[in-house]
Design a protein around this motif. Sequence first.
Motif, PDB file in Angstrom:
ATOM      1  N   VAL A 159       0.881  -1.074   0.258  1.00 31.41           N
ATOM      2  CA  VAL A 159       0.421  -0.240   0.003  1.00 31.41           C
ATOM      3  C   VAL A 159       0.899   0.656  -0.043  1.00 31.41           C
ATOM      4  CG1 VAL A 159      -1.544   1.496   1.276  1.00 31.41           C
ATOM      5  CG2 VAL A 159      -1.861  -0.894   1.428  1.00 31.41           C
ATOM      6  N   ARG A 160       1.081   1.989  -1.057  1.00 30.87           N
ATOM      7  CA  ARG A 160       2.172   3.540  -0.669  1.00 30.87           C
ATOM      8  C   ARG A 160       1.071   4.471  -1.708  1.00 30.87           C
ATOM      9  NH1 ARG A 160       4.896  -0.623  -4.409  1.00 30.87           N
ATOM     10  NH2 ARG A 160       4.129  -1.154  -6.184  1.00 30.87           N
ATOM     11  N   ASP A 161       0.134   4.233  -2.055  1.00 27.44           N
ATOM     12  CA  ASP A 161      -0.333   5.876  -3.046  1.00 27.44           C
ATOM     13  C   ASP A 161      -0.797   6.671  -1.495  1.00 27.44           C
ATOM     14  OD1 ASP A 161      -1.138   7.779  -5.028  1.00 27.44           O
ATOM     15  OD2 ASP A 161      -3.296   6.887  -5.114  1.00 27.44           O
ATOM     16  N   PHE A 162       0.109   7.152  -0.929  1.00 25.31           N
ATOM     17  CA  PHE A 162      -0.313   7.908   0.803  1.00 25.31           C
ATOM     18  C   PHE A 162      -0.020   9.208   0.285  1.00 25.31           C
ATOM     19  CE2 PHE A 162       0.814   3.956   2.381  1.00 25.31           C
ATOM     20  CZ  PHE A 162       0.073   3.664   3.566  1.00 25.31           C
ATOM     21  N   ASP A 163      -1.413  10.136   0.597  1.00 23.78           N
ATOM     22  CA  ASP A 163      -0.992  11.998   0.626  1.00 23.78           C
ATOM     23  C   ASP A 163      -0.908  12.427   1.691  1.00 23.78           C
ATOM     24  OD1 ASP A 163      -1.876  11.955  -2.290  1.00 23.78           O
ATOM     25  OD2 ASP A 163      -3.402  11.124  -2.434  1.00 23.78           O
ATOM     26  N   LEU A 164      -0.085  13.125   2.288  1.00 23.88           N
ATOM     27  CA  LEU A 164      -0.435  14.075   3.425  1.00 23.88           C
ATOM     28  C   LEU A 164      -1.336  15.299   3.352  1.00 23.88           C
ATOM     29  CD1 LEU A 164       1.831  14.113   6.046  1.00 23.88           C
ATOM     30  CD2 LEU A 164       3.393  15.612   5.283  1.00 23.88           C
ATOM     31  N   LYS A 165      -2.079  14.838   4.477  1.00 21.53           N
ATOM     32  CA  LYS A 165      -2.758  15.635   4.929  1.00 21.53           C
ATOM     33  C   LYS A 165      -4.026  15.915   5.970  1.00 21.53           C
ATOM     34  CE  LYS A 165      -6.247  12.781   1.923  1.00 21.53           C
ATOM     35  NZ  LYS A 165      -7.470  13.134   0.585  1.00 21.53           N
ATOM     36  N   THR A 166      -4.694  16.508   7.073  1.00 22.65           N
ATOM     37  CA  THR A 166      -5.173  16.368   8.188  1.00 22.65           C
ATOM     38  C   THR A 166      -6.667  15.341   7.746  1.00 22.65           C
ATOM     39  OG1 THR A 166      -6.469  17.182  10.099  1.00 22.65           O
ATOM     40  CG2 THR A 166      -6.542  18.681   7.577  1.00 22.65           C
ATOM     41  N   MET A 167      -6.961  14.382   9.068  1.00 21.93           N
ATOM     42  CA  MET A 167      -8.298  13.368   8.633  1.00 21.93           C
ATOM     43  C   MET A 167      -9.632  14.307   8.966  1.00 21.93           C
ATOM     44  SD  MET A 167      -7.460  10.273   9.654  1.00 21.93           S
ATOM     45  CE  MET A 167      -8.575   8.803   8.675  1.00 21.93           C
ATOM     46  N   SER A 168      -8.729  15.282   9.505  1.00 23.10           N
ATOM     47  CA  SER A 168     -10.112  16.549  10.703  1.00 23.10           C
ATOM     48  C   SER A 168      -9.148  17.193  11.098  1.00 23.10           C
ATOM     49  CB  SER A 168     -10.471  15.472  11.455  1.00 23.10           C
ATOM     50  OG  SER A 168     -11.342  16.297  12.696  1.00 23.10           O
ATOM     51  N   ALA A 169      -9.994  18.334  10.335  1.00 24.09           N
ATOM     52  CA  ALA A 169      -9.053  19.784  11.001  1.00 24.09           C
ATOM     53  C   ALA A 169      -9.122  20.254  12.363  1.00 24.09           C
ATOM     54  CB  ALA A 169      -9.184  20.879  10.460  1.00 24.09           C
ATOM     55  N   PRO A 170      -8.348  20.442  13.709  1.00 27.31           N
ATOM     56  CA  PRO A 170      -7.517  21.263  13.268  1.00 27.31           C
ATOM     57  C   PRO A 170      -6.020  20.370  13.320  1.00 27.31           C
ATOM     58  CG  PRO A 170      -7.896  21.631  15.489  1.00 27.31           C
ATOM     59  CD  PRO A 170      -8.641  21.410  14.565  1.00 27.31           C
ATOM     60  N   ALA A 171      -6.295  18.931  12.816  1.00 32.72           N
ATOM     61  CA  ALA A 171      -4.835  17.584  13.971  1.00 32.72           C
ATOM     62  C   ALA A 171      -4.057  18.363  12.906  1.00 32.72           C
ATOM     63  CB  ALA A 171      -6.013  16.321  13.459  1.00 32.72           C
ATOM     64  N   GLY A 172      -3.016  17.560  12.868  1.00 31.46           N
ATOM     65  CA  GLY A 172      -1.838  17.766  11.781  1.00 31.46           C
ATOM     66  C   GLY A 172      -1.809  16.906  10.537  1.00 31.46           C
ATOM     67  N   PRO A 173      -1.397  16.877  10.000  1.00 31.86           N
ATOM     68  CA  PRO A 173      -1.407  15.595   8.596  1.00 31.86           C
ATOM     69  C   PRO A 173      -0.882  14.528   9.683  1.00 31.86           C
ATOM     70  CG  PRO A 173       0.179  17.344   8.646  1.00 31.86           C
ATOM     71  CD  PRO A 173      -0.303  17.960   9.869  1.00 31.86           C
ATOM     72  N   GLN A 174      -0.971  13.623   8.053  1.00 28.55           N
ATOM     73  CA  GLN A 174      -0.254  12.367   8.362  1.00 28.55           C
ATOM     74  C   GLN A 174      -0.870  11.573   6.669  1.00 28.55           C
ATOM     75  OE1 GLN A 174      -2.995   9.755  10.878  1.00 28.55           O
ATOM     76  NE2 GLN A 174      -4.825  11.325  10.989  1.00 28.55           N
ATOM     77  N   TRP A 175      -0.080  10.747   6.947  1.00 33.22           N
ATOM     78  CA  TRP A 175       0.123   9.947   5.864  1.00 33.22           C
ATOM     79  C   TRP A 175      -1.526   9.241   5.960  1.00 33.22           C
ATOM     80  CZ3 TRP A 175       2.946  11.476   1.776  1.00 33.22           C
ATOM     81  CH2 TRP A 175       4.495  11.717   2.348  1.00 33.22           C
ATOM     82  N   GLN A 176      -2.378   9.632   4.567  1.00 24.40           N
ATOM     83  CA  GLN A 176      -3.421   8.375   4.176  1.00 24.40           C
ATOM     84  C   GLN A 176      -3.593   7.972   2.938  1.00 24.40           C
ATOM     85  OE1 GLN A 176      -6.516  10.893   4.876  1.00 24.40           O
ATOM     86  NE2 GLN A 176      -5.854  12.455   6.267  1.00 24.40           N
TER      87      GLN A 176
END
Length: 168
Positions: free
Chosen positions: A47-64
Motif C-alpha cells: 500500500v503506497r499511494d499515500f497523501d499527507l493531509k489532515t483527517m480532521s482539522a485542526p489535527a496535523g497532517p498524516q499519511w493517508q
Amino acid sequence: MGIALLAGQVPAVGSARAERAPPRPTMWYWHNWTDHDGISHMTKCPVRDFDLKTMSAPAGPQWQDRLKSGHAQVIFTVQPAHWNGVWHPDPTVQWIIPLRGTWYVTAMDGHKVVMGPGEVSLGEDQLSRKDAQGRVGHDAGNVGDGPVELMVIQTDEVPTVDRPCRFG
C-alpha cells in the motif's frame, strides 16, 4: 522554525531552512485472491499511494491512502483457543486485522501465512472452486493455546479473479 500546513498540503521547499515532507511510506497486507482456475493464493501486497493531509482539522497532517469509499460493516470476533475454520471461502470481500493472538490462513495452493497483531489480510476468495481434494477457499485457525481477537471489515466490493494486490 516550523511550517504551518493547510489541509491536504505538503510543506513547500523554498529556503535553505524549509522543512521537507518525509518520504511516502509503504505498508503491507496479505491478499487471499482467486485465479481463473478457482484456486486461492496468498500474496504480500504494498500500500503506497499515500497523501499527507489532515483527517480532521485542526489535527496535523498524516499519511493517508484511501483505497475506496463505500459501505462497510465492522465486526469484532473472538475465536476460542484452538479454533479451526476448516476449508471455506470468505463470506464477502473483507479486511481482517488480528488485535490479539496469532492466526493462520492457508490458501488452496498450499501457501500458509501466519499473522499476529497489526498484520492485515484481505479475504477475497469467494470465487474459488472445489479442487480434487474437496478444498475450497482457505483453511484458517489459531496458533497457540489462547483465543484470537480479530477486527473484520466487510465491504461491498465485488470479488474479482486474477487480480492480486488490486488495492495498493
